[in-house]
Design an enzyme around this catalytic site. Structure first.
Site, PDB file in Angstrom:
ATOM      1  N   ASP A  16       0.827  -1.171   0.172  1.00  0.00           N
ATOM      2  CA  ASP A  16       0.016   0.044   0.235  1.00  0.00           C
ATOM      3  C   ASP A  16       0.869   1.356   0.024  1.00  0.00           C
ATOM      4  OD1 ASP A  16       0.862  -0.615   2.670  1.00  0.00           O
ATOM      5  OD2 ASP A  16      -1.187  -0.224   3.650  1.00  0.00           O
ATOM      6  N   HIS A 201       7.813  -6.862  13.237  1.00  0.00           N
ATOM      7  CA  HIS A 201       8.224  -5.043  13.244  1.00  0.00           C
ATOM      8  C   HIS A 201       8.344  -4.601  14.600  1.00  0.00           C
ATOM      9  CE1 HIS A 201       6.460  -4.173   9.183  1.00  0.00           C
ATOM     10  NE2 HIS A 201       6.887  -3.051   9.116  1.00  0.00           N
ATOM     11  N   GLU A 204      11.379  -0.126  15.766  1.00  0.00           N
ATOM     12  CA  GLU A 204      11.269   0.889  14.657  1.00  0.00           C
ATOM     13  C   GLU A 204      11.006   2.109  15.291  1.00  0.00           C
ATOM     14  OE1 GLU A 204       7.813   0.663  12.180  1.00  0.00           O
ATOM     15  OE2 GLU A 204       8.693   2.052  10.659  1.00  0.00           O
ATOM     16  N   ASP A 281      10.945   0.061   2.491  1.00  0.00           N
ATOM     17  CA  ASP A 281       9.639  -0.043   3.323  1.00  0.00           C
ATOM     18  C   ASP A 281       8.410   0.463   2.628  1.00  0.00           C
ATOM     19  OD1 ASP A 281       8.438  -0.319   5.746  1.00  0.00           O
ATOM     20  OD2 ASP A 281       8.981   1.389   6.661  1.00  0.00           O
TER      21      ASP A 281
HETATM   22 ZN   LIG Z   1       7.311  -1.926   7.659  1.00  0.00          ZN
END
Ligand SMILES: [Zn+2]
Length: 341
Positions: A16, A201, A204, A281
């Site tokens: 997306d 994840h 981050e 990313d």
């Molecule tokens: Zn990511």
């Protein structure tokens, strides 16, 4: 680009956030999602994060338009195919594209429909003979507001049923820290019992403790992970557990999770012997390609082509969707380049 002519792998890429704005504009017109008077320049600005993004809300708002489009099978398929084609143009031979099936339910699709549409895009690329292998990662999501456990269980179940049919792993993405990491332990225990590989994840936006939780939940790969650098004992834990980090410097700098390229933890972690890899990313949101990302590594971090080749060796080694002989095929080529200087 001449200086990165070697087989490349990208492990951390969200569908997306990586939609071609030109294709999105065409699809948005077809689907009546924009005002007729909105021109391409104004439209594309809604998909690309401004250079100095004021806050996270502005960043996240850039997902609204792509997600509005990706409620339709045809749009999902076409955007997937188009992304794969662009990866090929960069000389990427293996990529893992991730998406959250539960984010595509606004117009009557279910998670399975959304996944099948993505896989149709992958199949079309294969049928066209594009020289790239693709693995799909299904993201479970951290939802800070609603209880989405049932949706996440469906995602895991779906990934299990489509494993070896295009899906290679699951992931946990979303608002890191909004729900304690431990909440997701049962999901990963189940994934492990089903032999569904996973990445998480962590580190981050959150701290080293999230990286520690992810490793304790059995993650052999971590999305980002850079903030582990604030605790030497966790860096050591990453190293001794042979965990691969899927690092995305531009995205981190854009989201202000890291202060700058020169002060990004990628280089010190790499120099400490951590298995670092490099990805974009979100190609569109950050307006970046993998080749641009490599330029930043060289120009802004003082790394070398050899380091980037080594990071690609790390990526092929950690790939969820390659057999050991496929890994060896690419890694041998990269090792030959390293040994010939
Ligand atoms: Zn990511």
């Amino acid at each position: 680009m001449m200086h990165y002519q070697f087989p490349k792998a990208e492990l951390h890429l969200h569908l997306d956030g990586s939609i071609n704005p030109k294709l999105a504009y065409t699809l948005a017109k077809q689907l009546d999602l924009i005002q007729p008077q909105e021109d391409y320049a104004a439209f594309s600005h809604r998909m690309i994060v401004p250079e100095d993004v004021p806050d996270l809300a502005t960043y996240l708002a850039c997902f609204d338009l792509p997600l509005a489009l990706l409620q339709h099978r045809k749009a999902i398929e076409e955007c997937t195919y188009d992304l794969i084609k662009r990866l090929c143009d960069e000389g990427i031979v293996y990529a893992e594209i991730r998406f959250a099936p539960q984010y595509h339910l606004q117009k009557g699709l279910n998670q399975k429909d959304a996944l099948e549409a993505v896989l149709e895009g992958v199949d079309k690329a294969k049928a066209d003979g594009l020289p790239i292998q693709i693995g799909i990662i299904c993201c479970m999501m951290i939802d800070p507001v609603n209880d989405n456990d049932a949706l996440n269980w469906t995602t895991l179940d779906l990934a299990y049923h489509y494993l070896d049919k295009g899906v290679v792993a699951i992931d946990l993405a979303g608002a890191e820290g909004a729900v304690p990491m431990d909440h997701y332990r049962p999901f990963f225990e189940k994934a492990r019992s089903l032999n569904v590989p996973y990445t998480i994840h962590a580190g981050e936006a959150g701290g080293p403790d999230h990286v520690e939780s992810a490793i304790k939940m059995g993650a052999k790969r971590i999305g980002h992970g850079g903030n582990c650098i604030h605790d030497p004992s966790i860096v050591e834990m990453v190293r001794t557990n042979d965990v691969t980090l899927e690092m995305c410097p531009t995205s981190n700098v854009h989201c202000k999770n890291q202060p700058s390229y020169p002060n990004h933890p990628l280089k010190p972690l790499y120099q400490h012997g951590i298995k670092v890899t490099v990805s974009c990313d979100n190609r569109t949101l950050s307006d970046i390609t993998l080749l641009d990302e490599y330029d930043h590594l060289i120009d802004d971090m003082g790394l070398t082509i050899k380091d980037i080749i080594q990071m690609n060796i790390n990526a092929f080694n950690a790939a969820f969707g390659l057999t050991s002989s496929q890994k060896r095929y690419y890694i041998d080529q990269l090792n030959t380049l390293l040994s010939h200087g």
